[in-house]
Design a protein around this motif. Sequence first.
Motif, PDB file in Angstrom:
ATOM      1  N   ILE A   1       0.844  -1.204   0.000  1.00 15.70           N
ATOM      2  CA  ILE A   1       0.000   0.000   0.000  1.00 15.70           C
ATOM      3  C   ILE A   1       0.876   1.250   0.000  1.00 15.70           C
ATOM      4  O   ILE A   1       0.579   2.229  -0.694  1.00 15.70           O
ATOM      5  CB  ILE A   1      -0.965  -0.022   1.202  1.00 15.70           C
ATOM      6  CG1 ILE A   1      -2.028  -1.091   0.981  1.00 15.70           C
ATOM      7  CG2 ILE A   1      -1.599   1.337   1.436  1.00 15.70           C
ATOM      8  CD1 ILE A   1      -2.878  -1.398   2.197  1.00 15.70           C
ATOM      9  N   LEU A   2       1.958   1.218   0.778  1.00 14.91           N
ATOM     10  CA  LEU A   2       2.864   2.371   0.809  1.00 14.91           C
ATOM     11  C   LEU A   2       3.575   2.582  -0.529  1.00 14.91           C
ATOM     12  O   LEU A   2       3.975   3.688  -0.857  1.00 14.91           O
ATOM     13  CB  LEU A   2       3.897   2.208   1.926  1.00 14.91           C
ATOM     14  CG  LEU A   2       3.370   2.340   3.348  1.00 14.91           C
ATOM     15  CD1 LEU A   2       4.461   2.019   4.346  1.00 14.91           C
ATOM     16  CD2 LEU A   2       2.821   3.732   3.593  1.00 14.91           C
ATOM     17  N   MET A   3       3.752   1.516  -1.300  1.00 14.65           N
ATOM     18  CA  MET A   3       4.395   1.633  -2.613  1.00 14.65           C
ATOM     19  C   MET A   3       3.478   2.246  -3.662  1.00 14.65           C
ATOM     20  O   MET A   3       3.951   2.746  -4.678  1.00 14.65           O
ATOM     21  CB  MET A   3       4.819   0.252  -3.115  1.00 14.65           C
ATOM     22  CG  MET A   3       6.189  -0.156  -2.728  1.00 14.65           C
ATOM     23  SD  MET A   3       6.654  -1.626  -3.616  1.00 14.65           S
ATOM     24  CE  MET A   3       6.996  -2.716  -2.260  1.00 14.65           C
ATOM     25  N   ALA A   4       2.194   2.202  -3.438  1.00 13.01           N
ATOM     26  CA  ALA A   4       1.226   2.629  -4.449  1.00 13.01           C
ATOM     27  C   ALA A   4       1.272   4.137  -4.663  1.00 13.01           C
ATOM     28  O   ALA A   4       1.658   4.910  -3.789  1.00 13.01           O
ATOM     29  CB  ALA A   4      -0.175   2.212  -4.029  1.00 13.01           C
ATOM     30  N   GLY A   5       0.838   4.549  -5.835  1.00 13.65           N
ATOM     31  CA  GLY A   5       0.707   5.969  -6.154  1.00 13.65           C
ATOM     32  C   GLY A   5       1.977   6.557  -6.736  1.00 13.65           C
ATOM     33  O   GLY A   5       2.922   5.871  -7.059  1.00 13.65           O
ATOM     34  N   GLY A   6       1.969   7.860  -6.878  1.00 13.10           N
ATOM     35  CA  GLY A   6       3.133   8.570  -7.380  1.00 13.10           C
ATOM     36  C   GLY A   6       3.193   8.681  -8.883  1.00 13.10           C
ATOM     37  O   GLY A   6       4.119   9.268  -9.424  1.00 13.10           O
ATOM     38  N   GLY A   7       2.219   8.121  -9.553  1.00 14.20           N
ATOM     39  CA  GLY A   7       2.201   8.199 -11.005  1.00 14.20           C
ATOM     40  C   GLY A   7       1.650   9.540 -11.477  1.00 14.20           C
ATOM     41  O   GLY A   7       1.213  10.378 -10.703  1.00 14.20           O
ATOM     42  N   SER A   8       1.703   9.734 -12.766  1.00 15.07           N
ATOM     43  CA  SER A   8       1.202  10.970 -13.355  1.00 15.07           C
ATOM     44  C   SER A   8      -0.036  10.660 -14.186  1.00 15.07           C
ATOM     45  O   SER A   8      -0.102   9.623 -14.854  1.00 15.07           O
ATOM     46  CB  SER A   8       2.285  11.596 -14.220  1.00 15.07           C
ATOM     47  OG  SER A   8       1.794  12.751 -14.846  1.00 15.07           O
ATOM     48  N   ASP A   9      -0.999  11.562 -14.164  1.00 10.47           N
ATOM     49  CA  ASP A   9      -2.191  11.377 -14.985  1.00 10.47           C
ATOM     50  C   ASP A   9      -1.898  11.605 -16.459  1.00 10.47           C
ATOM     51  O   ASP A   9      -2.497  10.988 -17.320  1.00 10.47           O
ATOM     52  CB  ASP A   9      -3.301  12.322 -14.514  1.00 10.47           C
ATOM     53  CG  ASP A   9      -3.774  11.981 -13.107  1.00 10.47           C
ATOM     54  OD1 ASP A   9      -3.666  10.804 -12.720  1.00 10.47           O
ATOM     55  OD2 ASP A   9      -4.244  12.897 -12.405  1.00 10.47           O
ATOM     56  N   ASP A  10      -0.983  12.499 -16.723  1.00 12.24           N
ATOM     57  CA  ASP A  10      -0.599  12.818 -18.097  1.00 12.24           C
ATOM     58  C   ASP A  10       0.711  12.103 -18.423  1.00 12.24           C
ATOM     59  O   ASP A  10       1.719  12.325 -17.749  1.00 12.24           O
ATOM     60  CB  ASP A  10      -0.427  14.340 -18.236  1.00 12.24           C
ATOM     61  CG  ASP A  10      -0.146  14.766 -19.658  1.00 12.24           C
ATOM     62  OD1 ASP A  10      -0.228  13.917 -20.575  1.00 12.24           O
ATOM     63  OD2 ASP A  10       0.159  15.955 -19.854  1.00 12.24           O
ATOM     64  N   PRO A  11       0.753  11.249 -19.441  1.00 12.68           N
ATOM     65  CA  PRO A  11       1.990  10.516 -19.744  1.00 12.68           C
ATOM     66  C   PRO A  11       3.122  11.409 -20.240  1.00 12.68           C
ATOM     67  O   PRO A  11       4.280  10.979 -20.255  1.00 12.68           O
ATOM     68  CB  PRO A  11       1.562   9.514 -20.817  1.00 12.68           C
ATOM     69  CG  PRO A  11       0.292  10.022 -21.363  1.00 12.68           C
ATOM     70  CD  PRO A  11      -0.348  10.857 -20.311  1.00 12.68           C
ATOM     71  N   ASN A  12       2.829  12.638 -20.615  1.00 12.46           N
ATOM     72  CA  ASN A  12       3.860  13.552 -21.087  1.00 12.46           C
ATOM     73  C   ASN A  12       4.516  14.340 -19.956  1.00 12.46           C
ATOM     74  O   ASN A  12       5.483  15.059 -20.185  1.00 12.46           O
ATOM     75  CB  ASN A  12       3.282  14.531 -22.114  1.00 12.46           C
ATOM     76  CG  ASN A  12       2.797  13.803 -23.348  1.00 12.46           C
ATOM     77  OD1 ASN A  12       3.417  12.841 -23.785  1.00 12.46           O
ATOM     78  ND2 ASN A  12       1.682  14.241 -23.896  1.00 12.46           N
ATOM     79  N   VAL A  13       3.986  14.204 -18.728  1.00  6.92           N
ATOM     80  CA  VAL A  13       4.500  14.948 -17.586  1.00  6.92           C
ATOM     81  C   VAL A  13       5.128  13.954 -16.611  1.00  6.92           C
ATOM     82  O   VAL A  13       4.513  12.969 -16.216  1.00  6.92           O
ATOM     83  CB  VAL A  13       3.370  15.739 -16.887  1.00  6.92           C
ATOM     84  CG1 VAL A  13       3.892  16.451 -15.663  1.00  6.92           C
ATOM     85  CG2 VAL A  13       2.715  16.707 -17.859  1.00  6.92           C
TER      86      VAL A  13
END
Length: 87
Positions: free
Chosen positions: A36-48
């Motif tokens: 759960i702590l590893m989850a997230g941190g991604g970007s909604d826009d693949p160009n950013v």
Amino acid sequence: MKKQSNKNTPKPDFIFEKKNYIVMAIGIAVIALGFILMAGGGSDDPNVFNPDIYNFRRIRLAPTIVLIGFGIEIYAILLDPNKKKKQ
């Protein structure tokens, strides 16, 4: 037809005792917390690019917690619940 009494039916032999299963459940919870702590941190826009994916929590803390959880699981497997304490 007579019913057989329960006295003669053998009890199933489990590999582990209740204490082992409790420690295993704790280990699974610790592993789940790490993921759960590893989850997230991604970007909604693949160009950013989002640099949050490389923060301390995701790179150091979460994998360490997962490894501790695996250590707890190994301990639970090797634990002998019938071992008596020395007095």
